[in-house]
Design a protein around this motif. Structure first.
Motif, mmCIF file in Angstrom:
data_model
loop_
_atom_site.group_PDB
_atom_site.id
_atom_site.type_symbol
_atom_site.label_atom_id
_atom_site.label_comp_id
_atom_site.label_asym_id
_atom_site.label_seq_id
_atom_site.Cartn_x
_atom_site.Cartn_y
_atom_site.Cartn_z
ATOM 1 N N GLU A 113 34.950 45.554 45.212
ATOM 2 C CA GLU A 113 35.831 46.578 44.651
ATOM 3 C C GLU A 113 37.254 46.437 45.185
ATOM 4 N N VAL A 114 37.379 46.099 46.467
ATOM 5 C CA VAL A 114 38.703 45.883 47.045
ATOM 6 C C VAL A 114 39.361 44.666 46.400
ATOM 7 N N GLU A 115 38.589 43.615 46.180
ATOM 8 C CA GLU A 115 39.132 42.420 45.518
ATOM 9 C C GLU A 115 39.619 42.751 44.113
ATOM 10 N N ARG A 116 38.857 43.605 43.405
ATOM 11 C CA ARG A 116 39.249 43.971 42.039
ATOM 12 C C ARG A 116 40.548 44.773 42.030
ATOM 13 N N VAL A 117 40.655 45.726 42.940
ATOM 14 C CA VAL A 117 41.863 46.558 42.937
ATOM 15 C C VAL A 117 43.090 45.733 43.329
ATOM 16 N N ILE A 118 42.919 44.795 44.241
ATOM 17 C CA ILE A 118 44.035 43.932 44.624
ATOM 18 C C ILE A 118 44.454 43.053 43.453
ATOM 19 N N ALA A 119 43.472 42.524 42.730
ATOM 20 C CA ALA A 119 43.783 41.689 41.557
ATOM 21 C C ALA A 119 44.515 42.497 40.491
ATOM 22 N N GLU A 120 44.075 43.740 40.253
ATOM 23 C CA GLU A 120 44.722 44.594 39.246
ATOM 24 C C GLU A 120 46.143 44.949 39.671
ATOM 25 N N MET A 121 46.329 45.196 40.971
ATOM 26 C CA MET A 121 47.670 45.525 41.455
ATOM 27 C C MET A 121 48.597 44.323 41.341
ATOM 28 N N ASN A 122 48.077 43.139 41.615
ATOM 29 C CA ASN A 122 48.900 41.938 41.463
ATOM 30 C C ASN A 122 49.314 41.752 40.003
ATOM 31 N N ARG A 123 48.391 42.054 39.095
ATOM 32 C CA ARG A 123 48.709 41.954 37.670
ATOM 33 C C ARG A 123 49.775 42.982 37.286
ATOM 34 N N ALA A 124 49.640 44.198 37.822
ATOM 35 C CA ALA A 124 50.619 45.246 37.536
ATOM 36 C C ALA A 124 51.992 44.873 38.091
ATOM 37 N N ILE A 125 52.011 44.287 39.271
ATOM 38 C CA ILE A 125 53.282 43.880 39.884
ATOM 39 C C ILE A 125 53.939 42.785 39.041
ATOM 40 N N ALA A 126 53.123 41.859 38.532
ATOM 41 C CA ALA A 126 53.659 40.793 37.675
ATOM 42 C C ALA A 126 54.227 41.372 36.377
ATOM 43 N N GLU A 127 53.523 42.343 35.789
ATOM 44 C CA GLU A 127 54.031 43.000 34.581
ATOM 45 C C GLU A 127 55.326 43.752 34.877
ATOM 46 N N SER A 128 55.400 44.328 36.061
ATOM 47 C CA SER A 128 56.618 45.047 36.462
ATOM 48 C C SER A 128 57.798 44.106 36.578
ATOM 49 N N ASP A 129 57.545 42.931 37.138
ATOM 50 C CA ASP A 129 58.618 41.938 37.258
ATOM 51 C C ASP A 129 59.148 41.543 35.877
ATOM 52 N N LYS A 130 58.235 41.344 34.936
ATOM 53 C CA LYS A 130 58.648 40.964 33.587
ATOM 54 C C LYS A 130 59.440 42.087 32.936
ATOM 55 N N PHE A 131 59.009 43.341 33.160
ATOM 56 C CA PHE A 131 59.718 44.471 32.566
ATOM 57 C C PHE A 131 61.114 44.617 33.162
ATOM 58 N N ILE A 132 61.233 44.460 34.461
ATOM 59 C CA ILE A 132 62.543 44.577 35.101
ATOM 60 C C ILE A 132 63.501 43.513 34.560
ATOM 61 N N GLN A 133 62.970 42.330 34.287
ATOM 62 C CA GLN A 133 63.815 41.272 33.734
ATOM 63 C C GLN A 133 64.369 41.639 32.362
ATOM 64 N N THR A 134 63.601 42.408 31.591
ATOM 65 C CA THR A 134 64.102 42.818 30.259
ATOM 66 C C THR A 134 65.223 43.844 30.402
ATOM 67 N N LEU A 135 65.185 44.621 31.484
ATOM 68 C CA LEU A 135 66.239 45.625 31.699
ATOM 69 C C LEU A 135 67.458 45.017 32.381
#
Length: 210
Positions: free
Chosen positions: A186-208
């Motif tokens: 479960e810890v591995e899953r949450v870390i993987a999901e957070m890494n994915r969210a952080i990557a999506e955040s980076d892409k969104f910030i680049q659009t702004l």
């Protein structure tokens, strides 16, 4: 009261609409606030990852307990759970702050489309709005999915802490140890999901901030 102290007070009291209005008086616009809050959310997710990993490591240490002060070892497990709960609450708070300013920004953007005299500029702005909204939705969805993955980890950590609290002995440690593999997954899953969210955040910030 000057504007900067006012911004601080409004941020603390949660008067978001008044906060945005006061912020714009000093040239701090919703787009900039959104970027700052997305970066804050990224930071809180990174800190939560570290905290969940620390809680997992402390549980592993207890399971492999080999003499010493068992009560002190339990206290560390309890402290790691409490720190994990605080970290998760901070992640949720940061995500909510992102959503709040994003909706305010999109509402303002939508309202201001009617002010254009040029049809071509309006169409271009509408296209940018749709694209920005689409990328934002993908980011927020990733953030919320990561947020949802925290709950099973917190529940399992709490279960372990409660069980050990009332049965602090070798048998109880063995029982908790049998479920350690599930907690680890479960810890591995949450870390993987957070890494994915952080990557999506980076892409969104680049659009702004192209």
């Amino acid at each position: 009261m000057r504007v900067l102290p006012l911004l601080f007070v409004l941020a603390l009291t949660g008067c978001q609409s008044a906060y945005y209005a006061a912020a714009e008086q000093v040239g701090y616009h919703k787009r900039e606030i959104l970027v700052d809050r997305v970066e804050d959310a990224q930071e809180s997710q990174q800190e939560a990852q570290e905290q969940f990993s620390s809680a997992l490591e402390q549980m592993k240490t207890l399971i492999n307990f080999d003499g010493g002060d068992l009560e002190a070892a339990y206290d560390k497990v309890k402290g790691e759970y409490e720190d994990s709960a605080d970290a998760a609450a901070d992640v949720s708070s940061r995500i909510n702050a992102v959503a709040d300013v994003a909706e305010a920004m999109f509402d303002e953007w939508e309202d201001e489309l009617a002010q254009y005299q040029s049809a071509s500029l309006r169409r271009d702005s509408e296209s940018q709005l749709r694209d920005t909204r689409r990328r934002y939705d993908a980011m927020l969805r990733a953030m919320r999915q990561a947020e949802d993955k925290m709950e099973p980890v917190l529940k399992r950590l709490k279960d372990n802490e409660l069980y050990l609290k009332h049965n602090l002995n070798a048998r109880a440690i063995g029982a908790v140890g049998k479920e350690f593999g599930v907690l680890e997954q479960e810890v591995e899953r949450v870390i993987a999901e957070m890494n994915r969210a952080i990557a999506e955040s980076d892409k969104f910030i680049q659009t702004l901030n192209p």
